[in-house]
Design a protein around this motif. Structure first.
Motif, PDB file in Angstrom:
ATOM      1  N   ASP A 226       0.852  -1.193   0.000  1.00 39.44           N
ATOM      2  CA  ASP A 226       0.000   0.000   0.000  1.00 39.44           C
ATOM      3  C   ASP A 226       0.892   1.248   0.000  1.00 39.44           C
ATOM      4  O   ASP A 226       1.551   1.544   0.988  1.00 39.44           O
ATOM      5  CB  ASP A 226      -0.894  -0.028   1.241  1.00 39.44           C
ATOM      6  N   LYS A 228       0.075   4.417   0.073  1.00 41.19           N
ATOM      7  CA  LYS A 228      -0.360   5.441   1.025  1.00 41.19           C
ATOM      8  C   LYS A 228       0.091   5.096   2.437  1.00 41.19           C
ATOM      9  O   LYS A 228       0.563   5.965   3.185  1.00 41.19           O
ATOM     10  CB  LYS A 228      -1.878   5.591   0.982  1.00 41.19           C
ATOM     11  N   GLU A 246       1.046   8.916  -7.514  1.00 40.53           N
ATOM     12  CA  GLU A 246       0.986   7.459  -7.414  1.00 40.53           C
ATOM     13  C   GLU A 246       0.767   6.970  -5.985  1.00 40.53           C
ATOM     14  O   GLU A 246       0.386   5.836  -5.768  1.00 40.53           O
ATOM     15  CB  GLU A 246       2.281   6.851  -7.957  1.00 40.53           C
ATOM     16  N   ASP A 248      -1.440   7.706  -3.622  1.00 42.22           N
ATOM     17  CA  ASP A 248      -2.782   7.507  -3.105  1.00 42.22           C
ATOM     18  C   ASP A 248      -3.247   6.063  -3.192  1.00 42.22           C
ATOM     19  O   ASP A 248      -3.940   5.577  -2.321  1.00 42.22           O
ATOM     20  CB  ASP A 248      -3.781   8.406  -3.860  1.00 42.22           C
ATOM     21  N   ASN A 249      -2.892   5.392  -4.248  1.00 41.52           N
ATOM     22  CA  ASN A 249      -3.447   4.061  -4.454  1.00 41.52           C
ATOM     23  C   ASN A 249      -2.486   3.218  -5.278  1.00 41.52           C
ATOM     24  O   ASN A 249      -2.196   3.557  -6.417  1.00 41.52           O
ATOM     25  CB  ASN A 249      -4.787   4.178  -5.196  1.00 41.52           C
ATOM     26  N   GLY A 250      -1.984   2.162  -4.717  1.00 42.53           N
ATOM     27  CA  GLY A 250      -1.093   1.317  -5.499  1.00 42.53           C
ATOM     28  C   GLY A 250      -0.293   0.356  -4.660  1.00 42.53           C
ATOM     29  O   GLY A 250      -0.233   0.452  -3.426  1.00 42.53           O
ATOM     30  N   SER A 251       0.328  -0.597  -5.348  1.00 43.34           N
ATOM     31  CA  SER A 251       1.218  -1.574  -4.721  1.00 43.34           C
ATOM     32  C   SER A 251       2.244  -1.982  -5.759  1.00 43.34           C
ATOM     33  O   SER A 251       2.063  -1.725  -6.958  1.00 43.34           O
ATOM     34  CB  SER A 251       0.424  -2.789  -4.228  1.00 43.34           C
ATOM     35  N   ASP A 274      -2.033  -0.255  -9.940  1.00 47.51           N
ATOM     36  CA  ASP A 274      -2.706   0.936  -9.423  1.00 47.51           C
ATOM     37  C   ASP A 274      -3.840   0.569  -8.455  1.00 47.51           C
ATOM     38  O   ASP A 274      -4.893   1.209  -8.436  1.00 47.51           O
ATOM     39  CB  ASP A 274      -3.217   1.813 -10.571  1.00 47.51           C
ATOM     40  N   LYS A 275      -3.619  -0.454  -7.664  1.00 47.04           N
ATOM     41  CA  LYS A 275      -4.594  -0.890  -6.664  1.00 47.04           C
ATOM     42  C   LYS A 275      -3.840  -1.339  -5.425  1.00 47.04           C
ATOM     43  O   LYS A 275      -2.914  -2.150  -5.511  1.00 47.04           O
ATOM     44  CB  LYS A 275      -5.436  -2.045  -7.213  1.00 47.04           C
ATOM     45  N   LYS A 276      -4.207  -0.807  -4.250  1.00 50.98           N
ATOM     46  CA  LYS A 276      -3.522  -1.202  -3.026  1.00 50.98           C
ATOM     47  C   LYS A 276      -3.834  -2.660  -2.685  1.00 50.98           C
ATOM     48  O   LYS A 276      -4.932  -3.162  -2.966  1.00 50.98           O
ATOM     49  CB  LYS A 276      -3.900  -0.288  -1.866  1.00 50.98           C
ATOM     50  N   LYS A 277      -2.847  -3.315  -2.143  1.00 54.61           N
ATOM     51  CA  LYS A 277      -2.917  -4.724  -1.739  1.00 54.61           C
ATOM     52  C   LYS A 277      -3.172  -5.678  -2.913  1.00 54.61           C
ATOM     53  O   LYS A 277      -3.551  -6.831  -2.713  1.00 54.61           O
ATOM     54  CB  LYS A 277      -3.979  -4.926  -0.643  1.00 54.61           C
ATOM     55  N   TYR A 278      -2.963  -5.183  -4.147  1.00 61.09           N
ATOM     56  CA  TYR A 278      -2.994  -6.149  -5.257  1.00 61.09           C
ATOM     57  C   TYR A 278      -1.810  -7.094  -5.098  1.00 61.09           C
ATOM     58  O   TYR A 278      -1.939  -8.309  -5.236  1.00 61.09           O
ATOM     59  CB  TYR A 278      -2.933  -5.434  -6.605  1.00 61.09           C
TER      60      TYR A 278
END
Length: 316
Positions: A226, A228, A246, A248-251, A274-278
């Motif tokens: 994450d 953030k 970048e 705000d949201n990502g992994s 571009d998605k957290k915890k992906y």
């Protein structure tokens, strides 16, 4: 991707023992480099320096002179075969999470396209030789069939395409390869998609607590779940992961490519979602298994680039 680690079988135990042997310092820094570089180097020296011919049996000299192109193709494939074998040993020794049939087919298709590009280039050169179009000088042939930068770019695109093909949730991915000099990232060697260049400045990534620098120092994959959450940590406990757009949201996953011949990291490969915890730390084994299928081929191209530079010196 599912995450149920398989039971350790006898074959996996065998490959683990073999992998531990290959990790010994003398196997990694002495035996391995000699096995990888000696035969191709000696072959190039044979074609470049005719004085060597007098020191070898006549039958051997005759064979290699009559089979120049085949011998040079073998020199390139020899390193490829060794790196594939090494990758198989590493893959089986670590085990992996389950990948469904669609994911495996996508992985094989991606790697086949990369190999197909190399095979097509070899075929074009062979056609040119047979029809008197290409230069028949051994060193010139080797330089023409060896295009490491092109292959590394295809591998980066292939890795991006693989993650994109197996995802069904609409996540966007970016793949970057950072060039490392003196233990620090200095420039972007390649990135995919080509229409979206990285926006993060190298000064940010050169910080000791950046994801790339920590991957270089630890010599192992870094997983950031994450962006953030990392930014909110602050201090040396946080990873520098990129610009504010970048965060705000990502992994991401960050993998250092190790050159065992010199004991340095020449490139670091990063995959950003571009998605957290992906990307999740508990799934590290599957990410490592997948990425290493590409990294082992990047190592091949890295070695070929070194050989190409040596061959260029001989032609001067």
């Amino acid at each position: 991707m599912r995450s149920s680690l398989s039971h350790e079988s006898r074959s996996q135990k065998f490959f683990k023992s073999l992998a531990r042997f290959l990790e010994k310092w003398w196997a990694r820094y002495i035996l391995g480099p000699l096995i990888v570089s000696a035969p191709p180097s000696l072959l190039l020296a044979f074609y470049k320096f005719e004085s060597i011919h007098a020191k070898l049996p006549e039958a051997i000299v005759k064979f290699f002179i009559e089979n120049q192109f085949s011998s040079l193709v073998f020199a390139a494939l020899y390193i490829y075969i060794l790196t594939v074998i090494y990758g198989v040993i590493q893959g089986f020794s670590q085990g992996n999470d389950e990948i469904d049939t669609k994911g495996l087919l996508s992985l094989f298709d991606t790697l086949e396209k990369v190999v197909g590009s190399k095979a097509k280039r070899f075929d074009n050169v062979l056609w040119g030789l047979e029809n008197g179009v290409s230069d028949s000088d051994p060193s010139a042939i080797f330089l023409e069939i060896t295009q490491p930068s092109q292959q590394i770019a295809l591998l980066a695109e292939g890795l991006h395409g693989f993650f994109d093909s197996i995802d069904t949730s609409g996540v966007s991915f970016k793949v970057t390869i950072a060039l490392i000099e003196g233990g620090l990232p200095v420039e972007w060697y390649y990135y995919a998609p080509a229409s979206e260049p990285p926006r993060t400045q190298m000064e940010v990534l050169q910080q000791p607590h950046s994801s790339i620098c920590k991957a270089i120092k630890s010599r192992r994959m870094v997983v950031i779940e994450d962006f953030k959450a990392e930014a909110e940590k602050g201090g040396e406990g946080a990873y520098a992961v990129g610009d504010s757009a970048e965060i705000d949201n990502g992994s991401l996953i960050c993998y250092p490519l190790l050159d065992p011949r010199r004991g340095v990291v020449p490139y670091v490969l990063t995959v950003v979602a571009d998605k957290k915890k992906y990307f999740q730390k508990k799934k590290r084994p599957i990410y490592q298994w997948v990425v290493e299928r590409f990294v082992v081929r990047m190592k091949l191209e890295h070695h070929l680039e070194a050989l190409k530079n040596k061959a260029s010196e001989y032609t001067k």
